[in-house]
Motif scaffolding. Structure first.
Motif, PDB file in Angstrom:
ATOM      1  N   ILE A 156      65.152 -37.511 -14.624  1.00  0.00           N
ATOM      2  CA  ILE A 156      64.441 -37.918 -13.409  1.00  0.00           C
ATOM      3  C   ILE A 156      62.941 -38.010 -13.664  1.00  0.00           C
ATOM      4  CG2 ILE A 156      63.788 -37.155 -11.078  1.00  0.00           C
ATOM      5  CD1 ILE A 156      66.646 -35.940 -10.889  1.00  0.00           C
ATOM      6  N   GLN A 157      62.402 -37.019 -14.368  1.00  0.00           N
ATOM      7  CA  GLN A 157      60.964 -37.017 -14.652  1.00  0.00           C
ATOM      8  C   GLN A 157      60.578 -38.129 -15.623  1.00  0.00           C
ATOM      9  OE1 GLN A 157      58.703 -35.384 -12.987  1.00  0.00           O
ATOM     10  NE2 GLN A 157      60.323 -34.414 -11.781  1.00  0.00           N
ATOM     11  N   ALA A 158      61.424 -38.401 -16.598  1.00  0.00           N
ATOM     12  CA  ALA A 158      61.146 -39.498 -17.538  1.00  0.00           C
ATOM     13  C   ALA A 158      61.135 -40.836 -16.795  1.00  0.00           C
ATOM     14  CB  ALA A 158      62.195 -39.510 -18.650  1.00  0.00           C
TER      15      ALA A 158
ATOM     16  N   ASN B 118      69.843 -41.200  -8.421  1.00  0.00           N
ATOM     17  CA  ASN B 118      68.685 -41.328  -9.309  1.00  0.00           C
ATOM     18  C   ASN B 118      67.346 -40.882  -8.714  1.00  0.00           C
ATOM     19  OD1 ASN B 118      68.338 -43.435  -7.493  1.00  0.00           O
ATOM     20  ND2 ASN B 118      68.755 -45.040  -8.991  1.00  0.00           N
ATOM     21  N   TYR B 119      67.274 -40.582  -7.440  1.00  0.00           N
ATOM     22  CA  TYR B 119      66.072 -40.023  -6.791  1.00  0.00           C
ATOM     23  C   TYR B 119      64.804 -40.847  -7.006  1.00  0.00           C
ATOM     24  CZ  TYR B 119      69.089 -36.003  -6.112  1.00  0.00           C
ATOM     25  OH  TYR B 119      70.122 -35.185  -5.732  1.00  0.00           O
ATOM     26  N   ILE B 120      64.931 -42.151  -6.804  1.00  0.00           N
ATOM     27  CA  ILE B 120      63.751 -43.019  -6.864  1.00  0.00           C
ATOM     28  C   ILE B 120      63.129 -43.183  -5.479  1.00  0.00           C
ATOM     29  CG2 ILE B 120      62.918 -45.344  -7.383  1.00  0.00           C
ATOM     30  CD1 ILE B 120      65.156 -45.561  -9.470  1.00  0.00           C
TER      31      ILE B 120
ATOM     32  N   ILE C  92      58.009 -45.362 -14.205  1.00  0.00           N
ATOM     33  CA  ILE C  92      57.700 -46.163 -13.012  1.00  0.00           C
ATOM     34  C   ILE C  92      56.209 -46.070 -12.672  1.00  0.00           C
ATOM     35  CG2 ILE C  92      58.081 -46.328 -10.516  1.00  0.00           C
ATOM     36  CD1 ILE C  92      61.013 -45.494 -11.074  1.00  0.00           C
ATOM     37  N   LYS C  93      55.646 -44.885 -12.779  1.00  0.00           N
ATOM     38  CA  LYS C  93      54.225 -44.723 -12.467  1.00  0.00           C
ATOM     39  C   LYS C  93      53.346 -45.513 -13.451  1.00  0.00           C
ATOM     40  CE  LYS C  93      54.725 -40.228 -10.225  1.00  0.00           C
ATOM     41  NZ  LYS C  93      54.526 -38.767 -10.310  1.00  0.00           N
ATOM     42  N   GLU C  94      53.743 -45.512 -14.710  1.00  0.00           N
ATOM     43  CA  GLU C  94      52.950 -46.213 -15.716  1.00  0.00           C
ATOM     44  C   GLU C  94      53.166 -47.721 -15.666  1.00  0.00           C
ATOM     45  OE1 GLU C  94      52.625 -46.470 -20.609  1.00  0.00           O
ATOM     46  OE2 GLU C  94      53.449 -44.672 -19.656  1.00  0.00           O
ATOM     47  N   LYS C  95      54.406 -48.144 -15.476  1.00  0.00           N
ATOM     48  CA  LYS C  95      54.748 -49.563 -15.567  1.00  0.00           C
ATOM     49  C   LYS C  95      54.619 -50.296 -14.226  1.00  0.00           C
ATOM     50  CE  LYS C  95      57.062 -53.088 -17.646  1.00  0.00           C
ATOM     51  NZ  LYS C  95      56.598 -53.813 -18.841  1.00  0.00           N
TER      52      LYS C  95
END
Length: 351
Positions: A313-315, A244-246, A320-323
């Motif tokens: 991945i971008q979604a 998932n590349y987190i 994550i950036k917003e929440k």
């Protein structure tokens, strides 16, 4: 900040007395005629012999010696032979260990944990951009490390962590949707808050207890390991691995400013050039290593590999950036998060 630094220096003062003269040369690196004389630098790492970082460090040692005509020789100590990353970092600060390729010790300064930010990079192309020598993160670490007498030289990307599971994840690619599984997380907000926001139930479990926690049903899986670690650690009983590349797993090259001051300036530039090349090589090697172990997980243990598309991945990253990122401002700082985000956007626009 100063109080914290003083405390660290007091703790390692005895080590400084013990190891004085055991790092680089105790003399200024130059002869009376102006020619640089050979100096041996000790390079410490937590990486075991079979790790891709050890391959890079062996190459780096040979390359530096060759390009400086033997004026800089690097003696490599893998497998935490000179101590764990926390001890090594403080000794690099003191100059009793010359160089290191280790994780940052955030106990010295919490700003040094910034590289743990989720989705700071989201794959190999973004990693090449975000970890380049003049990236925001590189410049940030150069500035912070410099306050502690350490020169940041470059990154080693060791791979991307994924989810190793014994139970199927519900809605794995839908950020925020209930996942109906309980996973192991490590005890930091950057992981706990992120995985909760994505929809997972979480439990903090020490790294060493992960296999037992999965096998006894305390958790249904875990986040915190690259494919090769999942293969070695839990490969014989997980059933799925989600790519998932987190979180990327990064370590850093660093050198004591006391050691750097002993080097001929031209030779120091050569050293920095070689480290930059090793850093770039780490991305390619990490990608190759990921594919190798994903295949081995399937071939040897029958693990199903679940991959995310670039759009997914971008979604996930935007979610994550917003929440989650606003919740991390207390530990990471809004300034750093904004800097990482701006650099990432620049990469997206350059594609």
């Amino acid at each position: 900040m100063k109080k914290k630094l003083v405390a660290v220096l007091l703790i390692v003062s005895l080590a400084a007395l013990t190891f004085a003269g055991c790092g680089g040369s105790s003399e200024q690196n130059g002869e009376a005629d102006g020619t640089a004389k050979p100096i041996t630098l000790r390079l410490a790492s937590d990486a075991p012999p079979e790790h891709i970082a050890t391959e890079l460090n062996n190459w780096l040692s040979e390359e530096v010696a060759a390009r400086t005509d033997g004026r800089i020789n690097i003696q490599y100590f893998p497998s935490s032979q000179l101590g764990g990353y926390d001890t090594v970092f403080t000794e690099v600060m003191m100059g009793t260990i010359d160089m290191a390729q280790i994780s940052w010790n955030a106990a010295v300064d919490e700003r040094l944990a910034a590289f743990n930010v989720p989705v700071a990079t989201t794959g190999w192309e973004s990693a090449a951009w975000m970890l380049r020598p003049d990236s925001y993160l590189s410049n940030f670490y150069r500035e912070v490390a410099g306050e502690f007498g350490v020169d940041f030289l470059g990154w080693v990307l060791e791979g991307y962590m994924g989810l190793g599971m014994v139970k199927d994840v519900t809605n794995p690619k839908e950020p925020g949707a209930a996942k109906n599984v309980q996973i192991r997380v490590w005890g930091a907000d950057v992981c706990i808050e992120t995985m909760k926001d994505l929809g997972f139930n979480t439990v903090t479990v020490p790294y060493a207890e992960v296999p037992t926690a999965i096998q006894t049903g305390v958790v249904d899986g875990w986040i915190g390991g690259t494919p090769n670690m999942n293969y070695a650690w839990v490969g014989d009983f997980i059933t799925k691995f989600y790519v998932n590349y987190i979180y990327s797993e990064n370590t850093a090259y660093m050198i004591s400013q006391k050691t750097a001051a002993k080097l001929d300036p031209a030779d120091y530039e050569i050293l920095k050039e070689v480290v930059a090349e090793a850093s770039a090589m780490s991305i390619e090697k990490a990608q190759e290593n990921e594919e190798k172990y994903l295949k081995m997980l399937t071939d040897d243990y029958g693990v199903e590999i679940v991959r995310f598309t670039e759009e997914e991945i971008q979604a996930q990253a935007e979610f994550i950036k917003e929440k989650t990122w606003p919740k991390l401002e207390a530990s990471v700082s809004k300034e750093v998060l904004d800097g990482i985000a701006a650099d990432y956007e620049e990469w997206l626009e350059s594609k």
